[in-house]
Each structure stands twice: as structure tokens, then as C-alpha cells.
Design an enzyme around this catalytic site. Structure first.
Site, PDB file in Angstrom:
ATOM      1  N   GLU A   1       0.803  -1.221   0.000  1.00 44.73           N
ATOM      2  CA  GLU A   1       0.000   0.000   0.000  1.00 44.73           C
ATOM      3  C   GLU A   1       0.845   1.285   0.000  1.00 44.73           C
ATOM      4  OE1 GLU A   1      -2.740  -0.391   3.278  1.00 44.73           O
ATOM      5  OE2 GLU A   1      -4.034  -1.756   2.148  1.00 44.73           O
TER       6      GLU A   1
ATOM      7  N   TYR B   1     -11.840  -2.362   0.607  1.00 46.79           N
ATOM      8  CA  TYR B   1     -12.270  -2.211   1.991  1.00 46.79           C
ATOM      9  C   TYR B   1     -13.392  -1.168   2.091  1.00 46.79           C
ATOM     10  CZ  TYR B   1      -8.192  -4.933   3.365  1.00 46.79           C
ATOM     11  OH  TYR B   1      -7.275  -5.946   3.518  1.00 46.79           O
TER      12      TYR B   1
ATOM     13  N   GLU C   1      -6.066  -7.786  -1.759  1.00 52.81           N
ATOM     14  CA  GLU C   1      -6.650  -7.736  -0.415  1.00 52.81           C
ATOM     15  C   GLU C   1      -8.126  -7.370  -0.534  1.00 52.81           C
ATOM     16  OE1 GLU C   1      -4.988  -5.404   2.738  1.00 52.81           O
ATOM     17  OE2 GLU C   1      -2.905  -5.795   2.147  1.00 52.81           O
TER      18      GLU C   1
END
Length: 568
Positions: free
Chosen positions: A350, A430, A470
Site C-alpha cells: 500500500e 475495503y 486484499e
């Protein structure tokens, strides 16, 4: 005694019966296939070695050999004349069946009697060497044992019946490097779509012997679920159990833990996506590099983002990368850069450079570091490790970002992923962190929009695979229900599946994150033990089988074959 082992002993006993009395005594004494060396009257040593290719199923039995409780039990050498003969037996060494990464050199010489045993490492993973060294002084004429007959029988049994006897065990095939052809990952000329997971903690747990079994457990669990790639950290900079203690100084104990992770993954047919450094402070990250340079008085700035432009820090990082990629695994004997167990390298987890919202600083760093990696390792794929946010220089896509803040992080999905040495793009998902106040149904709608935008970019803008490395749903949401995770996962899996069927750029996804029992202190609000909730387990394994049917069920994972045949 296990069923498989019992069947082996039945076959082996039949052979012993045919070979005669001396062979029978050998079977009673050791209960393992061995070779006997005839020794002349004079003290002499002979070693006979026979190499037998073995399946993974064989290794499954060999890793748990029978240990003699009474090590003084040995061979009986009766006199041909029937007269009592006193024999003096010197130490016997037997090469057992231990896998080197799990069973270090063991010394069993403390056993009572005059038959001390020692266990030696096998020579390689693809072959097991059975050998025995005998030293003996015999009064009178020595006895002639059926050496070559004995060896031939053992070889015949293993080669003829081994696969039949051990059909319940998995076999391991040599892995091939994953390659890229346009928007698709390829293995052995066939498209490779990925259903996998994150377990960042593998190296950390491999350092400590009492926690090491968790690594094998989660890799085996992943293989049984048909998962093919695991993403984990290949870094720990400074602090507890640090791999890199200080710039250019490494803890060999921790490096061996990483060796273990790679070797274990290979045994289970799992490939690894290895991240090289963290943007966050956990496990050191770019902050630790900046602190090192600042403490040595050579840093240009104490700003965290100086990691991307300070020449001294870049030298630190390059040295780390070269050391890692050229590391020779102490278990497999393979340099990391030559090991197909490694799926790909990830430059950073990230990456963000908030001090330069234009994105130029991070872009320069990606171009420099990706080119550097490729000068050392041309075998493996490489990705940046992006979250997937669009930057200020990509105005037509800014509306896809979660909110305005996402465009000012110094990263840009398209621009960063276009770098020639970058082989595929990465994206994270997310929605509950990005939209904490949205209702669950609205989050699902956004996830679809987010994914489809990036898959389209991969297909039309990049001509590279897009890998969602992810994704997770927090259990801290005020309205959280476990069933929401099943729907969230299935939404992502359906988009990947449809993309794969159409041969588009959606190449796979890695769930964040999987654990085994007893790891609550390492968990976050996204992790879970997959088999504790049957419906979630089913969602994950169904995706494995759907993707496997598109690409053809791989021969590299017998678990996947069995799993998907049951689902038909």
C-alpha cells in the site's frame, strides 16, 4: 499403525518371506527398507546407495517413520555350522526418511545397547536415499547376504506398488514459474486464475518452534480449500524478530524462518506473493528506513516520505532487495530468484506519498525499483502493491475513488501500473473503511463499481492482469452479521469468475485474512478461521472449483481435484 503403513508392511513382509531367514531377521530388527553390506573378516566399511524417485504420497509416510523403542535390537547372524559364534558389532548408522525442513539432524545414539542409530537428512526433495553402513568384526568366515536381491526387491515394491498403496496421500509436482500473456496469468501454457488468501504472519511464526506448526496448518488448509496463492510479508525491519536488524545486517535465524515458509508452501503446492516493505509502521516499514538514515546522520529528512527520494535510503532498500532475491534457501538449496514457489514480488504494501500529491515522487521510485528488481530476477512477476486509487492526473476516473482524499495520496492506479517492469496491477477492497456510514447493500454496489472499473482499465489501458490482492469486511461494523461476509465474498468472486470466463483482466483475488485456532492476539477485524463457519468455507471452495473448471483442474493440487469432483 496407519492403514497405509500397515498395507506397506504386508507387502514388505511378503517380500521378506521370499527372501529368506536373514531378510526376516532384518525386517524384525529394523522394520524399514534398508540394504545390508557384507563385510570381510578384516575391519572394513562398504556403503550401498540406491536412489528411488518417490511420490509426495511416499513422503507423507516417510515423514513419520517408526522409531525403535529398543535400539539394541539388531541383526542376528547365525553360524552356518550351527556352532555358537561370538560377534562384535560396531555402530550401525541408518539413513531415515526425514524431510530436512521439518526434521533437523537427530542423534539417537543415546539408545541402550550396541546399535546406536543416527538420522540423516535426505539428499533432496525429489529422491530419497536409503543407505546403511555396517562395521563388524567376525570370528571365522563372514556371511554373504543377498545385497542386490534385497535392494532390487525394495526398489521393485516401491516402484510397482507405491502409488497404489499410497493413493490417499497427495502428490507433489514440480512447480513452474507463473508468466503473463497480456491480461492473463499463465502456467505451463494455460490460463491461471487465482483464488487465494493473505496470512501476513507466516515468517514471524516460523521463527519460534512452538508457533511454527501453525504455518504448516494454514498452508495445508489453504491447499485443501483449493487455494493456490498466499500473500505474506518477506520483511521485518528492526524490532522483535527482525529479519533486517539494521541496514545490511540480517538475523540468520529469521532468514531461516523465511526459508521454512517457502519450503512449506512448496510442499503444499501453494505459491507465495512476497511483499518487500511496508508503507505502514507495522514490522518496521518505510519509517524504520528513515529512522536508520536519520540516526546515522546521513538522512536528508525525518519525513517518512523521504524513503522514496533519499539516495541513502534507496541504497538501503536496494541492498535488502538484492540480499533477499539472491538468498539461497537453506532447506531447498534454491535461490529465491530461481524458485517457482514464489508467485511474484510486491515492491511495497500500500505505497502512499502524501507529501507529493502529484504522484511524481512515487512514480519515479516505482520506475527505479522495478527496473532494479528485474536486473536481478527475470524469472518472477512483479507488482507495485497499490490499493487502486486514481490520482489527480487521471481526472476521468476520480469519480470512482471512494472520496476526494483518495486522489491526494500520491499514487495513481493506471500511471503506476503502466511502468514497463510492472507485470500486473494490484487493488484492495475495503468499503467499510472507506464508507463507514454506508448501508451494507450500498457497499456491495460500490464494490462492483470499483472492481469493474479496474478490470476495464486492465483490459483497455494496461493490457495487464488486475489482481485484487486484499479484500475484507470488518466485524466491527455496527450492523455486522456473519452472513454479510458470505455475500460480500460472493460478490467479489462472481465478478472474478465472470471476468475469467470472458478472458478479461480480472485475474483473481486474495482474501484478508486467514488464521488457525488460537491466534486471537494476531487477528484484526477482518481475519477468521475458515472452517469455523461452514457457509463461508463453502463460498471459498466453490470459487476454487469454478475457476479450476475454466482453466482445467491443475495436476499440481490433488486436493483441488478431489474437492471439485465432490462438488460436481
Amino acid at each position: 499403525m496407519s492403514f497405509v503403513k500397515a498395507k506397506f508392511h504386508l507387502v514388505f513382509f511378503f517380500f521378506i518371506f521370499c527372501c529368506g531367514h536373514y531378510g526376516e531377521q532384518a525386517y524384525k530388527g529394523i522394520r524399514l527398507p534398508i540394504f545390508l553390506a557384507h563385510v570381510n573378516e578384516a575391519e572394513h566399511i562398504e556403503m550401498f546407495k540406491y536412489k528411488i524417485k518417490v511420490s509426495e504420497g511416499h513422503r507423507g509416510w516417510m515423514k513419520n517413520p517408526e522409531i525403535l523403542e529398543n535400539c539394541s535390537t539388531g541383526f542376528h547372524f547365525p553360524s552356518q555350522s550351527g556352532e555358537p559364534v561370538e560377534e562384535k558389532m560396531l555402530p550401525l548408522k541408518v539413513m531415515y526418511f526425514y524431510r530436512p525442513e521439518e526434521y533437523p539432524l537427530k542423534d539417537l545414539s543415546g539408545c541402550p545397547g550396541n546399535w546406536p542409530l543416527k538420522a540423516f537428512r535426505v539428499k533432496s526433495e525429489s529422491e530419497v536415499i536409503y543407505s546403511i553402513i555396517m562395521q563388524k568384526m567376525v570370528a571365522g568366515n563372514g556371511l554373504l547376504f543377498p545385497i542386490f536381491g534385497f535392494a532390487s526387491c525394495v526398489a521393485f515394491i516401491y516402484m510397482s506398488f507405491g502409488d497404489f498403496i499410497l493413493t490417499n496421500h497427495r502428490e507433489q509436482r514440480e512447480l513452474s514459474f507463473v508468466e503473463r500473456n497480456g491480461t492473463q496469468f499463465m502456467v505451463d501454457g494455460r490460463a491461471f486464475y487465482i483464488n487465494g488468501w493473505n496470512s501476513y504472519w507466516l515468517v514471524d511464526h516460523s521463527v519460534d518452534e512452538d508457533r511454527k506448526p501453525r504455518v504448516s496448518a494454514v498452508l495445508e488448509a489453504g491447499a485443501k480449500m483449493g487455494l493456490t496463492v498466499c500473500r505474506t510479508w518477506a520483511f521485518n525491519d528492526g524490532g522483535y524478530n527482525a529479519l533486517q536488524v539494521s541496514p545490511g545486517r540480517f538475523d540468520e535465524r529469521v532468514f531461516r524462518a523465511l526459508d521454512h515458509v517457502i519450503a512449506e508452501a512448496r510442499q503444499h503446492g501453494i505459491r507465495l506473493l512476497l511483499s518487500l516493505v511496508n508503507n505502514l509502521k507495522a514490522y518496521g516499514g518505510k519509517t524504520q528506513y528513515v529512522n536508520w538514515a536519520w540516526e546515522e546522520g546521513i538522512g536528508l529528512s525525518s519525513l517518512n516520505d523521504s524513503f522514496f527520494f533519499d539516495p541513502s535510503i534507496k541504497r538501503y532498500f536496494k541492498h535488502y532487495v538484492k540480499t533477499l532475491l539472491t538468498r539461497k534457501n537453506t532447506i531447498t538449496g534454491i535461490e529465491y530468484r530461481n524458485d517457482p514457489t514464489i508467485f511474484a514480488w510486491e515492491l511495497m504494501n500500500e505505497p502512499r506519498c502524501i507529501s507529493d500529491p502529484s504522484g511524481d515522487t512515487l512514480q519515479d521510485w516505482i520506475e527505479e525499483m522495478s527496473a532494479f528488481v528485474k536486473t536481478i530476477d527475470k524469472n518472477h512477476l512483479l507488482t507495485v502493491g497499490l490499493e487502486g486509487f486514481y490520482g489527480l492526473k487521471n481526472p476521468k476516473r476520480l469519480a470512482v475513488n471512494p472520496e476526494l482524499w483518495a486522489s491526494s495520496l500520491g499514487s495513481d492506479f493506471v500511471r503506476n501500473s503502466k511502468v514497463p517492469a510492472i507485470d500486473f496491477a494490484s487493488v484492495h477492497i475495503y468499503p467499510d473503511h472507506w464508507f463507514p456510514h454506508l448501508e451494507f447493500e450500498d457497499k456491495l454496489k460500490y464494490v462492483s463499481k470499483w472492481m469493474l472499473s479496474h478490470i476495464e482499465d486492465g483490459h483497455y489501458e494496461l493490457n495487464k492482469p488486475v489482481f485484487f490482492t486484499e479484500f475484507g469486511l470488518s466485524n466491527l461494523n455496527k450492523d455486522f452479521q456473519p452472513s454479510q461476509r458470505d455475500r460480500f465474498y460472493k460478490t467479489i468472486f462472481d465478478i472474478i469468475y465472470k471476468s475469467a470466463k470472458r478472458k478479461r483482466a480480472g485475474a483473481g483475488a486474495l482474501i484478508w485474512q486467514l488464521f488457525v485456532e488460537g491466534m486471537d492476539e494476531f487477528n484484526d477485524d477482518f481475519g477468521f478461521v475458515p472452517w469455523e463457519r461452514e457457509s463461508t468455507y463453502r463460498v471459498l471452495t466453490d470459487q476454487s472449483c469454478r475457476l479450476a473448471r475454466i482453466q482445467g483442474i491443475t495436476q499440481q493440487n490433488n486436493y483441488l481435484k478431489e474437492l471439485c469432483l465432490q462438488r460436481q
